[in-house]
Design a protein around this motif. Structure first.
Motif, short mmCIF file in Angstrom:
data_model
loop_
_atom_site.label_atom_id
_atom_site.label_comp_id
_atom_site.label_asym_id
_atom_site.label_seq_id
_atom_site.Cartn_x
_atom_site.Cartn_y
_atom_site.Cartn_z
N THR A 1 10.29 6.01 -10.29
CA THR A 1 9.48 7.06 -10.91
C THR A 1 10.39 7.95 -11.74
OG1 THR A 1 9.66 8.41 -8.92
CG2 THR A 1 7.69 7.07 -9.14
N SER B 1 2.37 10.02 -9.82
CA SER B 1 1.70 9.93 -11.12
C SER B 1 0.77 11.13 -11.33
CB SER B 1 0.90 8.63 -11.20
OG SER B 1 0.17 8.58 -12.40
N ARG B 2 0.10 11.53 -10.29
CA ARG B 2 -0.79 12.70 -10.38
C ARG B 2 -0.02 13.98 -10.57
NH1 ARG B 2 -5.09 10.57 -5.92
NH2 ARG B 2 -6.02 9.04 -7.32
N SER C 1 0.83 -1.21 0.00
CA SER C 1 0.00 0.00 0.00
C SER C 1 0.86 1.26 0.00
CB SER C 1 -0.93 0.03 1.21
OG SER C 1 -1.86 -1.02 1.15
N HIS D 1 5.98 9.23 -14.33
CA HIS D 1 5.65 7.85 -14.71
C HIS D 1 6.26 6.93 -13.66
CE1 HIS D 1 4.15 9.08 -18.61
NE2 HIS D 1 5.21 9.86 -18.72
N SER D 2 5.52 5.87 -13.31
CA SER D 2 5.99 4.98 -12.24
C SER D 2 5.99 3.53 -12.68
CB SER D 2 5.09 5.10 -11.01
OG SER D 2 5.11 6.39 -10.49
N VAL E 1 2.31 1.64 -3.64
CA VAL E 1 1.28 2.03 -4.61
C VAL E 1 0.82 3.46 -4.36
CG1 VAL E 1 -1.09 1.55 -5.35
CG2 VAL E 1 0.53 -0.33 -5.09
N THR E 2 0.65 3.84 -3.12
CA THR E 2 0.23 5.21 -2.80
C THR E 2 1.28 6.22 -3.25
OG1 THR E 2 -1.08 4.43 -0.93
CG2 THR E 2 -0.47 6.76 -0.94
N TYR E 3 2.54 5.93 -2.97
CA TYR E 3 3.64 6.79 -3.40
C TYR E 3 3.64 6.94 -4.93
CZ TYR E 3 8.55 7.98 -4.37
OH TYR E 3 9.69 8.56 -4.83
N ALA E 4 3.48 5.83 -5.64
CA ALA E 4 3.45 5.87 -7.11
C ALA E 4 2.26 6.67 -7.62
CB ALA E 4 3.42 4.45 -7.67
N ARG E 5 1.10 6.51 -7.00
CA ARG E 5 -0.09 7.26 -7.43
C ARG E 5 0.07 8.76 -7.23
NH1 ARG E 5 -5.25 3.71 -5.36
NH2 ARG E 5 -5.08 2.12 -6.98
N VAL E 6 0.63 9.15 -6.10
CA VAL E 6 0.83 10.58 -5.83
C VAL E 6 1.75 11.18 -6.90
CG1 VAL E 6 1.91 12.23 -4.25
CG2 VAL E 6 0.36 10.48 -3.36
#
Length: 125
Positions: free
Chosen positions: A55, A28-29, A18, A33-34, A21-26
């Protein structure tokens, strides 16, 4: 091209996946690219798991790097297993309650270390 690779690691059940994935999503926004690589050595609570998140700003990537710029260590086992992956200029974030033998590499030296578990419990639990 800017790029950073961070390894998140701890015991199974601690939320390592988690975190990654949270780090990658942040990022990404924010236009990065991650690529997330999850390693499940143990699905049994307490076993060792880790995620490597690479990233990059600019072009996409399709693989992770084994050498990392940063480590987020949720336990001492993480430091013992993964310190060799950390670049000389890398950083480490760790729970000072769980990591009893920090390497002193990229850390705040004699400054008091924040207690990660206490911060999380105080703010979100």
């Amino acid at each position: 091209m800017e790029q950073i690779t961070v390894l998140f690691s701890g015991a199974a059940g601690d939320g390592v996946r988690s975190l990654g994935v949270t780090y990658a999503r942040v990022l990404s926004r924010w236009g990065w690219h991650s690529f997330v690589y999850d390693d499940y050595q143990s699905l049994i609570r307490g076993g060792h798991n880790f995620s490597i998140v690479t990233t990059r700003r600019g072009e996409r990537m399709f693989a992770h790097w084994d050498t990392v710029d940063g480590i987020v260590a949720l336990n001492q086992d993480t430091v013992d297993r993964h310190l060799g992956r950390l670049r000389d200029s890398g950083f480490m974030v760790y729970d000072s309650d769980a990591v009893k033998n920090p390497p002193g590499k990229g850390l705040a030296g004699d400054h008091p270390q924040p207690r990660l578990r206490e911060i999380i419990e105080e703010r979100w639990l």
